[in-house]
Design an enzyme around this catalytic site. Structure first.
Site, PDB file in Angstrom:
ATOM      1  N   TYR A 132      -3.010  -8.086   5.372  1.00 62.42           N
ATOM      2  CA  TYR A 132      -3.372  -6.944   4.530  1.00 62.42           C
ATOM      3  C   TYR A 132      -4.884  -6.952   4.356  1.00 62.42           C
ATOM      4  O   TYR A 132      -5.435  -7.758   3.608  1.00 62.42           O
ATOM      5  CB  TYR A 132      -2.660  -7.053   3.188  1.00 62.42           C
ATOM      6  CG  TYR A 132      -2.799  -5.855   2.272  1.00 62.42           C
ATOM      7  CD1 TYR A 132      -3.503  -4.705   2.637  1.00 62.42           C
ATOM      8  CD2 TYR A 132      -2.215  -5.869   1.017  1.00 62.42           C
ATOM      9  CE1 TYR A 132      -3.620  -3.631   1.790  1.00 62.42           C
ATOM     10  CE2 TYR A 132      -2.317  -4.795   0.148  1.00 62.42           C
ATOM     11  CZ  TYR A 132      -3.024  -3.682   0.530  1.00 62.42           C
ATOM     12  OH  TYR A 132      -3.138  -2.603  -0.318  1.00 62.42           O
ATOM     13  N   LYS A 160      -2.277  -4.389   8.232  1.00 61.09           N
ATOM     14  CA  LYS A 160      -2.232  -3.226   7.335  1.00 61.09           C
ATOM     15  C   LYS A 160      -3.675  -2.846   7.062  1.00 61.09           C
ATOM     16  O   LYS A 160      -4.377  -3.522   6.307  1.00 61.09           O
ATOM     17  CB  LYS A 160      -1.495  -3.544   6.035  1.00 61.09           C
ATOM     18  CG  LYS A 160      -1.449  -2.359   5.067  1.00 61.09           C
ATOM     19  CD  LYS A 160      -0.794  -2.738   3.747  1.00 61.09           C
ATOM     20  CE  LYS A 160      -0.850  -1.585   2.751  1.00 61.09           C
ATOM     21  NZ  LYS A 160      -0.298  -1.977   1.426  1.00 61.09           N
ATOM     22  N   VAL A 202       2.330   2.005   6.173  1.00 59.10           N
ATOM     23  CA  VAL A 202       2.781   1.327   4.961  1.00 59.10           C
ATOM     24  C   VAL A 202       2.498   2.294   3.816  1.00 59.10           C
ATOM     25  O   VAL A 202       1.348   2.482   3.417  1.00 59.10           O
ATOM     26  CB  VAL A 202       2.056  -0.013   4.751  1.00 59.10           C
ATOM     27  CG1 VAL A 202       2.521  -0.667   3.449  1.00 59.10           C
ATOM     28  CG2 VAL A 202       2.310  -0.941   5.934  1.00 59.10           C
TER      29      VAL A 202
END
Length: 298
Positions: A132, A160, A202
């Site tokens: 992330y 992400k 996402v």
């Protein structure tokens, strides 16, 4: 596993503050019914840092029971590397399909510390990992250079991308080719990211508007960009609610209005009130009044 629409689901609470597994089962089921490709639990939107580790595992198990075999990822986000490793280990033992890992929740790590933390979590959980990268929220930038440094460990499979700079997606591809699956993590940059090669989304507002989110993704994958763009333009005022200090309250209010859920949050958060609530509610209601019919897609 590392493509499509992956909702970062909200966690549901009863009036006494305990977990509401019945409501999570219902809401997670709506995501699956709409055609989402998996679930991500206990992230920022899922209020994971406000929960005990046992509660996080319980939420993950509820998601697993609903997902119909589609992947469920546990978010690893903690102040210390030790705690992050414990989350990863417990999630793996409890049956998580993968992890979404925030390098550092509180302390702003330097490059060496960032790499060391991610490697420690990978070793602890021994599961596929989506890194992330969110320098806006967490002040730690996992750059393409750091992604390249980590590339030799095959457990790091996806990114992400939440830098809020649409150029970053192309920079990752130009430097690393298809080494990583790149998913966009910024709702109001989703169309742009998918247009330049991101393979997944996402998503946050998907919690309240799952069918529209899935439609945009599927239309883009079918090359029907004009239809996706028209839907995205309608969606944009709602998607902006994800990019806010109050994203949890904003999206839970959208869930209350769109799918009949509730706005309960864990303190210190409180549901929106006053002029802020009026403004956000007016945005949601205005969009719902002109909610478009969805085109058919594969």
């Amino acid at each position: 596993m590392w493509s499509g629409v992956l909702p970062a689901v909200t966690s549901k609470f009863k009036e006494d503050g305990s977990l509401d597994h019945d409501e999570m089962t219902r809401c997670f089921g709506l995501q699956m019914d709409a055609g989402c490709d998996g679930l991500i639990v206990c992230g920022s939107l899922g209020e994971g840092p406000m929960m005990t580790l046992d509660e996080r595992i319980a939420v993950m198990r509820t998601a697993k029971a609903v997902s119909g075999g589609k992947p469920v990822l546990m978010t690893v986000a903690a102040a210390s590397t030790r705690e992050s490793c414990e989350i990863a280990q417990r999630a793996a033992t409890a049956g998580a399909d993968g992890l979404m890992v925030v390098p550092s929740l509180v302390y702003q790590t330097n490059d060496a510390e960032t790499v060391a933390t991610l490697r420690a979590v990978a070793e602890a959980g021994d599961l596929p990992i989506m890194i992330y990268s969110n320098k806006i929220a967490y002040r730690v930038d996992v750059t393409p250079a750091l992604m390249e440094e980590l590339a030799s460990d095959k457990r790091f499979v996806a990114i992400k991308e939440s830098s809020d700079d649409i150029r970053r997606t192309t920079e990752i591809f130009n430097r690393l080719g298809d080494r990583y699956a790149v998913l966009t993590g910024v709702d109001n940059l989703a169309y742009e990211a998918l247009a330049v090669g991101a393979v997944g989304w996402v998503a946050g507002l998907v919690c309240a508007f799952p069918k529209e989110t899935v439609a945009i993704y599927r239309l883009m994958k079918e090359g029907r960009n004009a239809e996706a763009l028209a839907l995205y333009r309608w969606f944009r005022s709602l998607l902006d609610l994800d990019v806010s200090t109050y994203l949890v309250q904003n999206i839970k209010l959208a869930e209350a209005l769109a799918i009949g859920s509730n706005e309960r949050v864990r303190a210190p958060r409180q549901p929106l009130s006053g002029e802020t609530r009026k403004r956000v509610e007016s945005i949601i209601r205005a969009a719902m009044e002109v909610r478009p019919a969805l085109p058919a897609f594969g």
